[in-house]
Write a protein that holds these residues in place. Sequence first.
Motif, PDB file in Angstrom:
ATOM      1  N   GLN A 181       4.459  -1.814  28.768  1.00 38.45           N
ATOM      2  CA  GLN A 181       3.195  -2.335  29.237  1.00 38.45           C
ATOM      3  C   GLN A 181       2.156  -1.313  28.752  1.00 38.45           C
ATOM      4  N   TYR A 182       2.147  -0.002  29.001  1.00 30.98           N
ATOM      5  CA  TYR A 182       1.324   0.855  28.460  1.00 30.98           C
ATOM      6  C   TYR A 182       1.146   1.297  27.035  1.00 30.98           C
ATOM      7  N   SER A 215      -0.056  -2.208  25.280  1.00 31.81           N
ATOM      8  CA  SER A 215      -1.555  -2.759  25.300  1.00 31.81           C
ATOM      9  C   SER A 215      -2.082  -1.772  24.239  1.00 31.81           C
ATOM     10  N   TYR A 216      -1.740  -0.529  24.243  1.00 36.99           N
ATOM     11  CA  TYR A 216      -2.324   0.354  23.244  1.00 36.99           C
ATOM     12  C   TYR A 216      -2.296   0.061  21.745  1.00 36.99           C
ATOM     13  N   SER A 272      -2.538 -11.939  25.402  1.00 35.89           N
ATOM     14  CA  SER A 272      -3.781 -11.625  25.979  1.00 35.89           C
ATOM     15  C   SER A 272      -5.006 -10.868  25.226  1.00 35.89           C
ATOM     16  N   TRP A 273      -4.610 -10.339  24.221  1.00 37.74           N
ATOM     17  CA  TRP A 273      -5.682  -9.772  23.266  1.00 37.74           C
ATOM     18  C   TRP A 273      -6.452 -10.952  22.953  1.00 37.74           C
ATOM     19  N   ALA A 324      -6.761  -2.602  30.044  1.00 35.60           N
ATOM     20  CA  ALA A 324      -5.808  -2.746  30.951  1.00 35.60           C
ATOM     21  C   ALA A 324      -5.394  -1.478  31.795  1.00 35.60           C
ATOM     22  N   GLY A 367     -10.670  -7.728  31.431  1.00 35.62           N
ATOM     23  CA  GLY A 367      -9.424  -6.833  31.310  1.00 35.62           C
ATOM     24  C   GLY A 367      -8.464  -7.514  32.311  1.00 35.62           C
ATOM     25  N   TRP A 389       1.402  -8.884  24.852  1.00 34.89           N
ATOM     26  CA  TRP A 389      -0.087  -8.309  24.863  1.00 34.89           C
ATOM     27  C   TRP A 389      -0.831  -8.958  23.646  1.00 34.89           C
ATOM     28  N   MET A 396      -6.136  -2.533  22.814  1.00 33.23           N
ATOM     29  CA  MET A 396      -6.727  -2.391  24.103  1.00 33.23           C
ATOM     30  C   MET A 396      -6.914  -0.986  24.535  1.00 33.23           C
ATOM     31  N   ARG A 449      -6.387   1.429  27.471  1.00 35.55           N
ATOM     32  CA  ARG A 449      -5.474   1.234  28.539  1.00 35.55           C
ATOM     33  C   ARG A 449      -5.696   2.525  29.477  1.00 35.55           C
TER      34      ARG A 449
END
Length: 263
Positions: free
Chosen positions: A101-102, A105-106, A75-76, A83, A60, A72, A110, A112
């Motif tokens: 960002q929050y 990622s969701y 990164s996934w 995250a 992570g 994102w 992810m 998070r």
Amino acid sequence: MRTLISIVAIVAGMSPAPASAAPLPEGSADHFAGSQILKHERTVHLRTAGDPPTDGKVPGMDVSSHQGDVDWQSSWRKGARFAYVKATEGTTYRNPKFTQQYNGSYDVGMIRGAYHFALPDRSDGVKQANFFVRNGGGWSPDGKTLPPALDMEYNPYGDTCYKMDQAAMTTWVKAFSDTVFARTKRYPMIYTSTNWWNRCVGGSVKFGNTNPLWIAQYNSRLGPLPQGFDFHTIWQWQAAGLFPGDQNLFNGKFEQLRRIAAS
């Protein structure tokens, strides 16, 4: 006289002393989980050759406004499955990139969570916990939200332990932790380094009984844990690497990570 002293200092190649000792504003893109640990401990935990063992672990990352808008999906695809995102600092700073960002990622799948960069000398733990929860530090049992996290590390503005002794710092951490629990029904993850925690907080309260540990050690092998903790949940093992921000490993399998997010 002040102007004359400043002119002399500039001519001599020195920076003149600031005219005021007023506190610096809270919050910076340069204050993120591990930013101060990296500055103070870069020679303490030198990385040895190779990467840490990853069998049975989940990779992570953690980010702040320092990373800006994060890709994102990239990164996934590279393997990140969780995250942590900086939400707040002190009682006035909110990450301007938090929503991207929050939620980002969701949206890619992810698990998070949000974290708070603590400034214990600016205000008490209750006030900072309330500010954090109001501005992204909440939790819901949706299976995709990690417990809120408290970032405790070296003071970026001055004295290492914020001019607090261990008893006062312990009281501050407990007040923050209890307030987050009262508001979210989850005790916060505690992010720290062994050296800073042992020096500034100590082991008079066994926080490991209630609070998961997110440990910062930049090495290929995990060293001693902070006093009061017998187990680590997340290991921040590298300050940069495959993913934007810091590189982390969850100490378990993905199913276990999902259970932590769900209850």
